[in-house]
Design an enzyme around this catalytic site. Structure first.
Site, PDB file in Angstrom:
ATOM      1  N   LYS A 191     -78.469  -2.758  85.424  1.00 40.69           N
ATOM      2  CA  LYS A 191     -79.842  -3.405  85.190  1.00 40.69           C
ATOM      3  C   LYS A 191     -80.234  -4.808  85.982  1.00 40.69           C
ATOM      4  CE  LYS A 191     -83.691  -3.275  81.911  1.00 40.69           C
ATOM      5  NZ  LYS A 191     -83.793  -3.320  80.526  1.00 40.69           N
TER       6      LYS A 191
ATOM      7  N   SER B  78     -87.553   0.020  79.249  1.00 46.16           N
ATOM      8  CA  SER B  78     -87.383  -0.510  80.441  1.00 46.16           C
ATOM      9  C   SER B  78     -86.493  -0.395  81.416  1.00 46.16           C
ATOM     10  CB  SER B  78     -87.585  -2.168  80.382  1.00 46.16           C
ATOM     11  OG  SER B  78     -86.458  -2.560  79.650  1.00 46.16           O
TER      12      SER B  78
ATOM     13  N   SER C  67     -85.469   0.027  74.866  1.00 43.47           N
ATOM     14  CA  SER C  67     -85.420   0.196  76.446  1.00 43.47           C
ATOM     15  C   SER C  67     -84.165   0.817  76.904  1.00 43.47           C
ATOM     16  CB  SER C  67     -85.541  -1.255  77.003  1.00 43.47           C
ATOM     17  OG  SER C  67     -86.946  -1.449  76.965  1.00 43.47           O
TER      18      SER C  67
END
Lengths: 487, 95
Positions: free
Chosen positions: A79, A154, A178
């Site tokens: 990420k 997210s 997330s």
């Protein structure tokens, strides 16, 4: 070419160790899948071909020399919230578009030391603030199961990349859901560990008392392999917890006969989509067949989770994001007239609307005269929420329910209404507020869109969660399904 | 809780955020609805409840006060928008 992309980390690891596959071939395989498929998904912000191939060559040497660990030679994606030395680390924001990190996050350096290859950095909601991946400066990510739909957020890029098998696994972070919500919406397995288990060093801070990194993969078995690398005390993270770590792969195959599963009444109320509810209930029946006992429980304060979160998280974000000042790194506006203009325009132009909303909510909640009414009150409510779980775990081993109240919604559907977006994390947020570990595993589909079963454990009970998830995955093949366009 | 456009401007000033004049009413609207959501907390009596500072009730860890980091100024300043002679440059503060 063999369909390597259909394989789990455990399977790929066995082939690499046996010399049946080289890391170079495997890494090339994934890089070519990314270039073939990612234009339509937008799951990566940055792909680092040359560096990945160099790392793969090094991993192949280690494999040949008998110098390899279980994940040596496996390529994964990170990420874009994890700082990676020499690579742009944008956090999905214009503010950090040009930021080449001068250091590695502990999670990144742990994976490097384990011989794991970085394919690239995945797309995400800006500064991890969002539940749909639509707030990214780099544009939205699409859900591989239905490209009209969002992947969740997210960690939407990581979830979409793993679901479409553009990477066999990825890292994510979870502040209010997330990891678990995008894992659910994309049909993959994701684990948010106990607060403090995985180092936050180099993981760009959003809400420091809630943020936690974790693995996103195809199976619980793969998450266990990754957690073995990710977990551990780090003196560079002041909230890192020093405990003796188990081997997360070791107990994964134990019987779960006699397991007591708590079902919070509040997680099955009228807010839950009936289709999702039916899938979750079918999964729970399967657990009963595996010898588990289902027990109804109450988490009476769970309705407070979303309101409490939208004080605590914005308050902490407004403090954390004050470091972005246009002076030392990150975006700087053109021709500032004075220092205040430099600050306000760099921040005003560098941050997107959702980030600005949250900074302002936090600034307001922490401003003179309002602290008691908002932050103090929220931290008190947080104690009540956490006590509910403490009470529940006296009687049950794990808690189960849906990870998300509905399947993936369409792009744009909630983008105009922040509060409706916030409510999509209604079942995940309490876990962060209490600091507990939680997972989402694929449990079926509604109209071709995946449904995630959430499993919540007591503090540091990651091994049990992984065991409970693995036993289900031995009986089902939801986690092995790949959206057709990517096969 | 309803915030008006003046409130938004005051908050934006505190947060050092430049907000376009045209966007101020939308922010007022959004922030008011977020605060309405937040105010659901008030339905619960929290008198005497200890505010939670850490999920595991752990106290802040301390370390010996010794130098642990090397000087990496040049590397860190390479990514700065403007520097000179090891200093970060900003617009003139004192005339």
């Amino acid at each position: 070419m063999t369909d390597f992309y259909r394989m789990t980390l455990a399977e790929l690891s066995a082939m690499l160790q046996a010399g049946e596959l080289s890391s170079t071939d495997l890494t090339e395989h994934y890089l070519s899948r990314i270039s073939q498929h990612d234009a339509g998904l937008n799951s990566f912000i940055t792909v680092v071909e040359d560096q990945a191939m160099a790392q793969a060559a090094e991993a192949d040497r280690a494999l040949q020399n008998g110098d390899a660990g279980p994940l040596t030679g496996i390529p994964i994606a990170h990420k874009d919230i994890f700082c990676s030395r020499g690579i742009r680390t944008s956090c999905g924001s214009k503010m950090l578009d040009g930021f080449i990190s001068p250091y590695d996050a502990t999670v990144v350096s742990n994976f490097k030391q384990a011989g794991v290859i970085t394919l690239g950095k995945t797309n995400m909601d800006e500064f991890a603030m969002g539940s749909s991946n639509e707030t990214s400066f780099y544009g939205p990510v699409r859900n591989p199961w239905n490209t009209d739909a969002v992947p969740g957020g997210s960690s939407g890029g990581s979830a979409a990349a793993v679901a479409s098998r553009l990477a066999p696994a990825a890292t994510g972070t979870d502040t209010g859901g997330s990891i678990r919500q995008p894992a659910a919406l994309c049909g993959i397995t994701g684990l948010k560990p106990t607060y403090g288990l995985v180092s936050r060093y180099g993981m760009i801070a959003f809400a420091s008392s809630l943020d936690q990194g974790g693995p996103m993969a195809q199976t619980a078995e793969d998450c266990a392999m990754m957690l073995n690398v990710m977990a551990g005390f780090d003196h560079r993270d002041s909230t890192s917890i020093e405990i003796e770590l188990p081997d997360y792969s070791a107990g994964i195959d134990q019987s779960i006969s006699g397991l007591r599963i708590g079902l919070p009444r509040e997680y099955f109320d009228e807010g839950l989509d009936p289709g999702v509810k039916a899938v979750i209930q079918a999964a729970l029946e399967q657990y009963r067949d595996l010898g588990a006992e289902l027990v109804e429980i109450d988490l009476p304060n769970s309705g407070l989770s979303v309101p409490v979160y939208y004080v605590v998280a914005p308050a902490e974000c407004s403090a954390n994001l004050s470091r972005f000042d246009g002076v030392r790194y990150g975006y700087r506006c053109e021709n500032p007239s004075d220092l205040n203009d430099l600050y306000t325009r760099s921040r005003g132009e560098g941050f997107g609307a959702e980030v600005k909303r949250r900074i302002m909510v936090g600034t307001y909640a922490l401003s003179a005269g309002y602290y008691d009414a908002y932050y103090l009150k929220a931290q008190q409510c947080r104690h009540l929420i956490s006590d509910d779980f403490r009470e529940a775990f006296k009687n049950v081993d794990v808690i189960m329910g849906p990870a998300s109240p509905e399947t993936a919604f369409n792009l744009g559907e909630k983008a105009e209404d922040p509060v409706s977006m916030y409510l999509s994390d209604i079942y995940t947020i309490a876990v962060n507020l209490a600091g507990l570990p939680g997972m989402s595993i694929p449990a079926g589909f509604v109209d071709g869109k995946p449904v995630g079963l959430q499993i919540i454990g007591n503090y540091f009970e990651e091994s049990r969660l992984l065991n409970v998830a693995h036993k289900y995955q031995q009986q089902t093949d939801w986690h092995r399904q790949i959206p057709e366009d990517y096969t | 809780m309803s915030l008006d456009t003046d409130d938004i401007k005051a908050i934006a000033r505190l947060a050092r955020l430049k907000i376009d004049e045209a966007d101020v009413p939308l922010y007022a609207n959004n922030l008011s609805s977020i605060l309405d959501l937040v105010e659901q907390m008030n339905s619960v009596n929290t008198e005497g409840v200890i505010p939670m500072s850490h999920p595991l009730d752990v106290a802040q860890r301390l370390r010996d006060d010794v130098v642990t980091e090397n000087n990496q100024r040049e590397e860190f300043q390479r990514i700065a928008p403007a520097t000179r002679d090891g200093l970060y440059l900003v617009p003139r503060v004192i005339e």
